[in-house]
Design a protein around this motif. Sequence first.
Motif, PDB file in Angstrom:
ATOM      1  N   LEU A  68       6.244   0.742  -4.951  1.00  0.00           N
ATOM      2  CA  LEU A  68       6.209  -0.032  -3.714  1.00  0.00           C
ATOM      3  C   LEU A  68       5.528  -1.359  -3.978  1.00  0.00           C
ATOM      4  N   ARG A  69       5.831  -2.332  -3.126  1.00  0.00           N
ATOM      5  CA  ARG A  69       5.194  -3.650  -3.216  1.00  0.00           C
ATOM      6  C   ARG A  69       4.649  -4.034  -1.855  1.00  0.00           C
ATOM      7  N   ASP A  70       3.438  -4.547  -1.876  1.00  0.00           N
ATOM      8  CA  ASP A  70       2.796  -5.103  -0.688  1.00  0.00           C
ATOM      9  C   ASP A  70       2.594  -6.582  -0.993  1.00  0.00           C
ATOM     10  N   ASP A  71       3.386  -7.443  -0.346  1.00  0.00           N
ATOM     11  CA  ASP A  71       3.340  -8.876  -0.634  1.00  0.00           C
ATOM     12  C   ASP A  71       1.972  -9.493  -0.360  1.00  0.00           C
ATOM     13  N   ARG A  72       1.177  -8.836   0.452  1.00  0.00           N
ATOM     14  CA  ARG A  72      -0.163  -9.349   0.732  1.00  0.00           C
ATOM     15  C   ARG A  72      -1.193  -8.811  -0.256  1.00  0.00           C
ATOM     16  N   GLY A  73      -0.758  -8.026  -1.217  1.00  0.00           N
ATOM     17  CA  GLY A  73      -1.649  -7.464  -2.229  1.00  0.00           C
ATOM     18  C   GLY A  73      -2.069  -6.055  -1.866  1.00  0.00           C
TER      19      GLY A  73
END
Length: 170
Positions: A68-73
């Motif tokens: 998964l990716r969280d664009d906000r970190g």
Amino acid sequence: MASPDSDLRARCLAHLLQEFRWQEYGYKAGRWERADTVLGLFNHRRWARTREALQLIDRRGDRPVAELRDDRGVRLPEPAGSVWIAGDPRTVAAYSPVGDGVREVRLAVSPFVPQRAALEFAAAMRPGDRPPFALVEYQDRQPHGGSTWLADRPDKPTRRDGYTWNATGY
């Protein structure tokens, strides 16, 4: 005023928390990724740490099951630990650190699905629903010739160690 994308993300998060139970996974947070920068007429390739990536690990078999990716970190302790997931980790999921008390809950999306379509699907999905787009089965991808997760490789990868620049999927 909130953007349409942030409104959709907020709806997804609220819906996932309402419809899905928390499930515990192991995780690896952060990885080394290839970064290309242009210096004059030349491309310069270097390794850079990203804190946007999260690999989920099956607690029963210790094998990677999703990314998964969280664009906000990703806001989890690096490099590894346990995380609660609500939703479908193959598409879109809410995540939160394991533990009691007040915890931050955030939204993350698989990098292997169409982002907007995945968010629209997650805003209304129920447990067991199939997405309207093809899913790529997650496998332990090694786009640079070896694992680049910080949990496996805290130091920058080098060509001397057998790492290549042949990235696939990123």
